[in-house]
Design an enzyme around this catalytic site. Structure first.
Site, mmCIF file in Angstrom:
data_model
loop_
_atom_site.group_PDB
_atom_site.id
_atom_site.type_symbol
_atom_site.label_atom_id
_atom_site.label_comp_id
_atom_site.label_asym_id
_atom_site.label_seq_id
_atom_site.Cartn_x
_atom_site.Cartn_y
_atom_site.Cartn_z
ATOM 1 N N HIS A 85 0.851 -1.194 0.000
ATOM 2 C CA HIS A 85 0.000 0.000 0.000
ATOM 3 C C HIS A 85 0.881 1.237 0.000
ATOM 4 C CE1 HIS A 85 -2.223 3.213 2.371
ATOM 5 N NE2 HIS A 85 -2.996 3.046 1.319
ATOM 6 N N SER A 86 0.606 2.139 -0.934
ATOM 7 C CA SER A 86 1.206 3.459 -0.931
ATOM 8 C C SER A 86 2.730 3.392 -1.018
ATOM 9 C CB SER A 86 0.744 4.220 0.317
ATOM 10 O OG SER A 86 1.081 5.584 0.245
ATOM 11 N N GLN A 87 3.434 3.900 -0.005
ATOM 12 C CA GLN A 87 4.895 3.939 -0.011
ATOM 13 C C GLN A 87 5.509 2.566 -0.227
ATOM 14 O OE1 GLN A 87 6.579 3.161 3.424
ATOM 15 N NE2 GLN A 87 8.487 4.293 3.268
#
Length: 368
Positions: free
Chosen positions: A204-206
């Site tokens: 998720h994300s980063q």
């Protein structure tokens, strides 16, 4: 201060971190270990905390490794700020053995000021604008579509609201350097796969680029990647700023290209002449003929983006970059499958288990 809000915030924080009754039904054993790392002088660095949750009965062929995003830890998979079951609960109940990590130099994984780089953390304003109350403070075209953050009332999603306060209490410092973050996670993640065997990565994300770099180093250990709003787009930021970033296309550290790319400049990024739509960014891609990301080929990959997140502006660019590099992937906008109003912290929002069910369905259909 109104003591009703203090009590509500304390209760929400406790519920956020306690296993739900539903999880207790599925959970058979819970244990932890540390993986990876090395001695540097008289200190050990780079080791990663891993928590293993075993269902009462394992019915799925492959385990799932959950890798959180910036400022997060593994706790953000366990429950929601308003005390509902999290994605860890859901996948346990489906019969998956799951592994929750705290990235190296984060949370329960040691950070050494003499060895690791400086830290950064999201401010309250960052969180409200980007994640929890974008319908109020977000400035990208899709921001006003955000409806799914838990809570109600005029202060929903902002500090002082008990659910926001419970969420923000879980945020911790992250390494400021994306390159250092990816280097440490690539090593520890590969060591984890050596220990547990082939697995599915859920990022998720980063941690989106972390999935790509682990797969590049250890492709035989990856049975699939579910990348939820991965950091992007290729080569240059969008929405928040236009800083150069991810110089290797979808990562900040080298990836295996064919023909080989000896430096990032070999990729010769060019920007598309125009965006696909007014509310989207124009994507960067490699100059023709493109180099191929050979280690990622053949891995089932899902890239999912939500309806209202700032990622809705550019996640298609990451999917398009992979396709150009010879990596087949599935790109899904969640509103197109009936999951409306979500923001970037989709795993914590009101319909989080409906989203988890969609992900599980995709796994069943695509990962054999």
């Amino acid at each position: 201060m109104d003591m009703r809000y203090v009590k509500a915030a304390c209760l929400a924080a406790i519920l956020f971190l306690l296993p739900s009754a539903r999880a207790q039904k599925a959970l058979s054993t819970r244990d932890f270990f540390y993986i990876g790392g090395k001695y540097t002088g008289d200190l050990r660095e780079g080791q990663m905390y891993v928590e293993a949750l075993h269902p009462a009965k394992v019915t799925k062929k492959y385990s799932i490794v959950f890798i959180h995003g910036a400022s997060q830890t593994a706790t953000n998979w366990i429950g929601t700020p308003d005390g509902r079951p999290g994605w860890a609960d859901y996948f346990l109940n489906q019969g998956y053995l799951i592994y929750l990590v705290d990235q190296p130099a984060r949370g329960r994984s040691p950070w050494h000021p003499k060895l690791n780089g400086p830290l950064t953390v999201f401010t309250v304003n960052d969180m409200e604008k980007r994640f929890t109350a974008s319908e109020v403070g977000g400035f990208w075209p899709q921001a006003k579509k955000h409806t799914e953050w838990p809570g109600d009332g005029p202060n929903k999603g902002r500090h002082g609201d008990p659910y926001f306060d419970a969420f923000y209490a879980t945020q911790v410092e992250s390494l400021a350097s994306a390159a250092e973050t990816q280097t440490l996670n690539q090593a520890a993640g590969s060591a984890l796969l050596d220990k547990i065997g082939p697995a599915i990565l859920l990022t998720h994300s980063q941690s989106g680029p972390i999935g790509w770099v682990i797969a590049d180093k250890h492709p035989q250990g990856i049975k699939g990647i579910l990348s939820i709003e991965p950091s992007g787009p290729p080569f240059q930021n969008a929405v928040m700023n236009e800083d150069k970033n991810r110089v290797w296309g979808i990562a900040d550290i080298p990836l295996t290209y064919d023909p080989p790319a000896r430096t990032p400049a070999d990729l010769k990024p060019v920007r598309e002449a125009k965006a696909d739509a007014p509310d989207l960014t124009a994507c960067f891609r490699q100059s023709d003929p493109p180099r191929r990301l050979v280690k990622l080929q053949g891995i089932p990959i899902l890239i999912a983006t939500t309806e209202s997140s700032f990622h809705a502006v550019y996640d298609h660019c990451t999917a398009r970059y992979l396709t150009q590099a010879g990596v087949k992937n599935t790109f899904v906008r969640l509103e197109d499958v009936g999951l409306r109003g979500n923001g970037h912290m989709v795993m914590l929002e009101k319909n989080n288990l409906e989203v988890a069910a969609f992900l599980d369905k995709w796994i069943t259909a695509n990962i054999k």
